[in-house]
Design an enzyme around this catalytic site. Structure first.
Site, PDB file in Angstrom:
ATOM      1  N   SER B  35       0.823  -1.214   0.000  1.00 58.43           N
ATOM      2  CA  SER B  35       0.000   0.000   0.000  1.00 58.43           C
ATOM      3  C   SER B  35       0.850   1.253   0.000  1.00 58.43           C
ATOM      4  O   SER B  35       0.330   2.347  -0.201  1.00 58.43           O
ATOM      5  CB  SER B  35      -0.890   0.042   1.234  1.00 58.43           C
ATOM      6  OG  SER B  35      -1.376  -1.218   1.544  1.00 58.43           O
ATOM      7  N   CYS B  36       2.116   1.102   0.275  1.00 62.94           N
ATOM      8  CA  CYS B  36       3.023   2.244   0.228  1.00 62.94           C
ATOM      9  C   CYS B  36       3.073   2.786  -1.196  1.00 62.94           C
ATOM     10  O   CYS B  36       2.773   2.073  -2.150  1.00 62.94           O
ATOM     11  CB  CYS B  36       4.439   1.815   0.595  1.00 62.94           C
ATOM     12  SG  CYS B  36       4.682   1.470   2.334  1.00 62.94           S
ATOM     13  N   VAL B  37       3.462   4.073  -1.327  1.00 62.57           N
ATOM     14  CA  VAL B  37       3.613   4.648  -2.656  1.00 62.57           C
ATOM     15  C   VAL B  37       5.053   5.125  -2.831  1.00 62.57           C
ATOM     16  O   VAL B  37       5.624   5.740  -1.937  1.00 62.57           O
ATOM     17  CB  VAL B  37       2.632   5.822  -2.882  1.00 62.57           C
ATOM     18  CG1 VAL B  37       2.890   6.496  -4.229  1.00 62.57           C
ATOM     19  CG2 VAL B  37       1.194   5.329  -2.840  1.00 62.57           C
ATOM     20  N   GLY B 100       0.698   1.783  -4.000  1.00 61.17           N
ATOM     21  CA  GLY B 100      -0.661   2.089  -3.558  1.00 61.17           C
ATOM     22  C   GLY B 100      -1.643   0.958  -3.802  1.00 61.17           C
ATOM     23  O   GLY B 100      -2.805   1.176  -4.104  1.00 61.17           O
TER      24      GLY B 100
END
Lengths: 208, 168
Positions: B35-37, B100
């Protein structure tokens, strides 16, 4: 946030290892009963590691891992993770489904078998830990996750909003007659839970 | 230069909630984003660029704010400032964003609580506010990504486990 270093004295570490081996023994018994064949389990090692180092412990942030994830409810909430390499997951599924290991991706059947085994293991571990610490710990239904180790960790840190900084890692080895499978069992208690569990373990050391 | 001796470009790893800037021929990498960008900013003229690996959209929504590289609305301005200090002109800086994903949730109940999408939206808003042009993106889905940002070309190679590999 919990930023201080977790250190265990030799006695606590021994106790933790002892608990882990009792957990493993109970889990092996449950698995053996389910499969009507002898499965042995042992826990050669116990460590505390920062969560950011979980990917490193299983081979790197972009390593493919197969993981069974549980939320833990009760007095000391947190997360339980069981991690296998792709090939070990395949071997484990083979043992569980009574087939010889094949190559390629995990089938739906394989995933379901691994989830089932994961549930049994998590329940056995948590029950034992509950009995020792006298803290109620109940696992949720499992989710299975097959992707990069780094993506798994950010999933835990972000989407499950884990506030913890450290994970308790129990290296676990499953052995049946001819094969052995290496798994990693992680317990990630929320920050308050960690202290609760350590305190209970400490009391148990002093009380015995 | 000895042509027989091939030196692969040096890779610099950018961990979770971290950011780095560098110049060609360095390759900036970030492995296993869920989910990190990952946000890359690139200034082609001098082949400098930066990579930020953010975890959460908004610094104002949390109590612990010690790490500015963790949040979209602090990491991107900081990254831009670093590049500007190195001589980059903002109007020529180009951005690309990756990651993401919405990693599966328990019982699929938390659709509202989809950090991946919130991260992407926030990152785009901030780039707009800062007037940085977003030229490419590889976002969403429900799988992890590894990024390799080549400062010699400005290209980003996105590697996944079961969803192929592409260059954006």
């Amino acid at each position: 946030m919990l930023n201080k270093k977790i250190t265990l004295n030799a006695q606590e570490k021994d106790l933790l290892k002892e608990i882990a081996n009792i957990c493993a023994g109970n889990a092996a018994t449950s698995l053996s009963q389910l499969l009507s064949k002898k499965i042995e389990m042992n826990v050669p090692n116990v460590h505390f590691i920062p969560i950011a180092e979980v990917p490193k412990a299983v081979g790197g942030a972009d390593t493919l891992v197969v993981s069974v994830v549980f939320q833990v409810f009760g007095a000391a909430p947190g997360i339980v993770l069981l991690l296998f390499s792709q090939s070990d997951a395949k071997t484990l599924a083979g043992i569980l489904n009574g087939e010889t290991a094949r190559n390629g991706l995990l089938t739906e059947m394989d995933q379901s078998a691994i989830k089932e085994a994961g549930s049994i293991l998590a329940a056995a571990y948590l029950n034992t830990l509950s009995a020792v610490t006298k803290i109620g710990l109940i696992p949720s239904t499992p989710g299975i996750f097959i992707d990069m180790a780094g993506a798994l960790v950010d999933y835990i840190l972000i989407e499950l909003s884990a506030v913890t900084e450290y994970a308790l890692l129990l290296d676990s080895v499953f052995v049946d007659a001819e094969k052995s499978v290496q798994g990693h069992f992680f317990l990630l208690p929320n920050s308050g839970s960690f202290e609760l569990i350590l305190k209970a373990i400490g009391e148990s050391v002093n009380g015995s | 230069m000895d042509l027989n001796e091939y030196n692969p470009p040096k890779e610099i790893h950018v961990g979770m909630a971290d950011m780095k800037v560098a110049q060609a021929p360095i390759v900036l990498t970030s492995l296993g984003l869920g989910s990190c960008v990952g946000i890359v900013l690139y200034y082609a003229k001098t082949q400098i660029g930066g990579l930020a690996h953010i975890m959460l959209p908004d610094v104002d929504l949390v109590k612990n704010r010690t790490n500015r590289a963790k949040f979209a609305n602090t990491a991107i301005p900081d990254l831009l400032e670093k590049l500007e200090k190195m001589g980059a002109e903002r109007r020529f800086i180009k951005a690309k964003i990756m990651g993401g994903a919405h990693m599966f949730g328990f019982a699929k109940t938390n659709k509202v609580f989809n950090v991946g999408i919130r991260n992407i939206e926030k990152v785009k808003d901030i780039l707009k506010d800062l007037r940085i042009r977003l030229v490419a993106e590889d976002v969403g889905g429900s799988y992890g990504r590894s990024l390799y940002f080549y400062l010699s070309t400005g290209e980003v190679r996105v590697r996944t486990i079961n969803h192929g590999e592409r260059i954006i």
